[in-house]
Design an enzyme around this catalytic site. Structure first.
Site, PDB file in Angstrom:
ATOM      1  N   CYS A 158       6.569   7.348  -2.618  1.00 55.74           N
ATOM      2  CA  CYS A 158       5.651   7.269  -3.760  1.00 55.74           C
ATOM      3  C   CYS A 158       4.646   8.415  -3.787  1.00 55.74           C
ATOM      4  O   CYS A 158       3.939   8.594  -4.795  1.00 55.74           O
ATOM      5  CB  CYS A 158       4.919   5.938  -3.746  1.00 55.74           C
ATOM      6  SG  CYS A 158       6.032   4.532  -3.567  1.00 55.74           S
ATOM      7  N   HIS A 298      -4.027   4.360  -6.024  1.00 54.64           N
ATOM      8  CA  HIS A 298      -2.615   4.012  -5.872  1.00 54.64           C
ATOM      9  C   HIS A 298      -2.370   2.642  -6.492  1.00 54.64           C
ATOM     10  O   HIS A 298      -1.410   2.466  -7.234  1.00 54.64           O
ATOM     11  CB  HIS A 298      -2.233   4.051  -4.394  1.00 54.64           C
ATOM     12  CG  HIS A 298      -0.783   3.892  -4.146  1.00 54.64           C
ATOM     13  ND1 HIS A 298       0.174   4.724  -4.708  1.00 54.64           N
ATOM     14  CD2 HIS A 298      -0.083   2.981  -3.398  1.00 54.64           C
ATOM     15  CE1 HIS A 298       1.375   4.348  -4.319  1.00 54.64           C
ATOM     16  NE2 HIS A 298       1.250   3.297  -3.521  1.00 54.64           N
ATOM     17  N   GLU A 309      -6.905  -0.077   0.203  1.00 61.32           N
ATOM     18  CA  GLU A 309      -7.394   1.079  -0.542  1.00 61.32           C
ATOM     19  C   GLU A 309      -8.855   0.882  -0.951  1.00 61.32           C
ATOM     20  O   GLU A 309      -9.658   1.818  -0.879  1.00 61.32           O
ATOM     21  CB  GLU A 309      -6.532   1.339  -1.766  1.00 61.32           C
ATOM     22  CG  GLU A 309      -6.872   2.645  -2.466  1.00 61.32           C
ATOM     23  CD  GLU A 309      -5.883   3.047  -3.535  1.00 61.32           C
ATOM     24  OE1 GLU A 309      -5.965   4.194  -4.016  1.00 61.32           O
ATOM     25  OE2 GLU A 309      -5.024   2.218  -3.906  1.00 61.32           O
ATOM     26  N   LYS A 330      -1.128   2.096 -13.064  1.00 67.26           N
ATOM     27  CA  LYS A 330       0.114   1.364 -12.801  1.00 67.26           C
ATOM     28  C   LYS A 330       0.088  -0.019 -13.440  1.00 67.26           C
ATOM     29  O   LYS A 330       1.143  -0.623 -13.646  1.00 67.26           O
ATOM     30  CB  LYS A 330       0.345   1.229 -11.300  1.00 67.26           C
ATOM     31  CG  LYS A 330       0.765   2.504 -10.587  1.00 67.26           C
ATOM     32  CD  LYS A 330       1.108   2.236  -9.132  1.00 67.26           C
ATOM     33  CE  LYS A 330       1.523   3.503  -8.397  1.00 67.26           C
ATOM     34  NZ  LYS A 330       0.356   4.380  -8.090  1.00 67.26           N
ATOM     35  N   HIS A 335       5.145   1.113 -11.564  1.00 69.89           N
ATOM     36  CA  HIS A 335       5.146   2.077 -10.458  1.00 69.89           C
ATOM     37  C   HIS A 335       6.330   3.023 -10.626  1.00 69.89           C
ATOM     38  O   HIS A 335       7.485   2.623 -10.469  1.00 69.89           O
ATOM     39  CB  HIS A 335       5.233   1.330  -9.136  1.00 69.89           C
ATOM     40  CG  HIS A 335       4.966   2.173  -7.936  1.00 69.89           C
ATOM     41  ND1 HIS A 335       4.870   3.551  -7.970  1.00 69.89           N
ATOM     42  CD2 HIS A 335       4.763   1.832  -6.627  1.00 69.89           C
ATOM     43  CE1 HIS A 335       4.635   4.020  -6.763  1.00 69.89           C
ATOM     44  NE2 HIS A 335       4.572   2.990  -5.935  1.00 69.89           N
ATOM     45  N   PHE A 398       5.993   4.665   1.109  1.00 66.77           N
ATOM     46  CA  PHE A 398       6.703   4.076   2.247  1.00 66.77           C
ATOM     47  C   PHE A 398       6.897   5.149   3.315  1.00 66.77           C
ATOM     48  O   PHE A 398       7.185   6.306   3.017  1.00 66.77           O
ATOM     49  CB  PHE A 398       8.076   3.570   1.818  1.00 66.77           C
ATOM     50  CG  PHE A 398       8.055   2.274   1.041  1.00 66.77           C
ATOM     51  CD1 PHE A 398       6.889   1.585   0.787  1.00 66.77           C
ATOM     52  CD2 PHE A 398       9.238   1.737   0.560  1.00 66.77           C
ATOM     53  CE1 PHE A 398       6.878   0.398   0.074  1.00 66.77           C
ATOM     54  CE2 PHE A 398       9.257   0.547  -0.157  1.00 66.77           C
ATOM     55  CZ  PHE A 398       8.076  -0.124  -0.398  1.00 66.77           C
TER      56      PHE A 398
END
Length: 412
Positions: A158, A298, A309, A330, A335, A398
């Site tokens: 990502c 994010h 976060e 998002k 996403h 990831f």
């Protein structure tokens, strides 16, 4: 300098339409149309609507491309046009393409393997490999325009397209290019993509109300919503841009990278990598935390990620964290995996340019998570007008890959 932008997303098939969709707080989510998802735990996604690749290239060329590469070329074509190059007079040896994808041509891979096992026996399409590989979007863009500068793809889940932007920024700073076309594309709404993320329990299963499924920083969040699309930026060396009278959207001030070094898919619960990447970006930009006005987080709407976060922002920005506007686009686009960073950097650029902060939608009164500090301003549900000096975009992938980029107003 950023001199060109292009986007094709679940909320709009152009930069202008995408920006209007974000400001209006429009959800791009709906039932999956690209395959029969009836048996899947998740039966919705944020799809690009009404995309016709034959509007941008002929049928013969389009057949050589996976959907992700077609989306990439659409966004790149718009960004290059927006930049206003006179390509006849440019040194094409000094224009590069660094374009990202997290998974590349997963739809092509799925179709070819299914065809092998069910229908064709040992015969594969001769374009199978060049359609599937994650670098091919960068290759297509360079070939279409004759750009012979640095050309490659970045793959960091990502964080992929934020890494691409960072690399483009650094190559220009190092004098390796006058301009670089950069960004990312993804088209993973397929049986393999949805089924794989379902197996990880990563996706929301709010099938009864998909448009409200992505709800970052709300207690009832239950996973991310898969999206697709592409976003592209043209980065250009300042003197080169000024000499040709280019329209300058903003300046890339700095970027940062880090690793969680913690878990295959989960972010560090205390946000260690997130804190480090934001500090690295600030240091690279030579800026103090107090100079940032907006963070596009994010913010995937996952139980652990949103908490970590928010904690990281509080630690990095201290008391100034409560003066920031924070939002997760998002919540509207879903996403976009490897394309997320480029799209969210564009959201930051447009926010700085227009003085409007897109919202985090789908938050409801009383849906507060006790582990999140709601004195932070998440810009819930409605866009906010605010004069912005600088904005920061976070992307975490990831494998613990973290990347951040800072944009600020360009002052001649």
């Amino acid at each position: 300098m950023v001199t060109g932008l292009g986007a094709i997303t679940p909320v709009g098939n152009s930069l202008g339409a995408t920006w209007r969709g974000l400001v209006e707080g429009r959800s791009g989510a709906g039932p999956i149309t690209q395959f029969d998802a009836a048996k899947f735990k998740t039966r919705f996604a944020c799809e690009v609507k009404g995309f016709d690749p034959l509007a941008i290239m002929d049928r013969k060329e389009a057949r050589k491309c996976d959907r992700y590469a077609l989306l990439a070329f659409s966004a790149a074509r718009d960004a290059i046009s927006d930049a206003g190059f006179d390509l006849e007079s440019e040194n094409l040896d000094r224009i590069g393409v660094i374009f990202a994808s997290g998974v590349g041509g997963i739809k092509t891979f799925e179709e070819e393997v299914r065809g092998y096992s069910e229908e064709r026996g040992p015969r594969y399409n001769p374009f199978f490999i060049p359609k599937m590989i994650s670098d091919i979007a960068a290759g297509h863009i360079s070939m279409m325009y004759g750009f012979r500068g640095p050309n490659f793809a970045t793959v960091s889940a990502c964080a992929s397209s934020t890494n691409a932007i960072s690399d483009a920024f650094n190559y220009i700073r190092l004098g390796k290019a006058n301009a670089i076309v950069t960004g990312g594309a993804e088209a993973a709404i397929s049986a393999a993509g949805v089924g794989g993320f379902n197996a990880m329990n990563a996706l929301s299963t709010r099938n009864e109300c998909p448009e409200a499924a992505s709800r970052p920083f709300s207690a009832s969040r239950d996973g991310f919503v898969l999206g697709e699309g592409a976003a592209c930026l043209v980065l250009e060396e300042m003197e080169h841009a000024l000499s040709r009278g280019a329209n300058i959207y903003c300046e890339i001030a700095g970027s940062g990278m880090s690793a969680d070094a913690y878990h295959l898919t989960a972010s560090h619960p205390d946000g260690l990598g997130a804190k480090l990447v934001m500090r690295n970006a600030l240091e690279d930009a030579g800026m103090r935390p107090e100079e940032i006005d907006y963070i596009n987080v994010h913010g995937t709407s996952t139980p652990v990620g949103d908490i970590s976060e928010a904690k990281a922002i509080l630690e990095v920005f201290g008391p100034h964290a409560y003066e920031l506007n924070i939002s997760s686009t998002k919540s509207m686009t879903g996403h976009l995996l490897g394309a997320a960073g480029a799209l969210e950097t564009i959201a930051c650029i447009m926010a700085v340019k227009e003085g409007v902060i897109p919202p985090t939608i789908n938050h409801e009164e009383g849906d507060e998570d006790p582990e999140i500090d709601y004195k932070l301003d998440f810009t819930f549900n409605k866009a906010r007008e605010r004069e912005l000096r600088a904005a920061l975009s976070n992307t975490f992938g990831f494998g613990g890959h973290n990347a951040s980029v800072i944009v600020k107003k360009f002052m001649k």
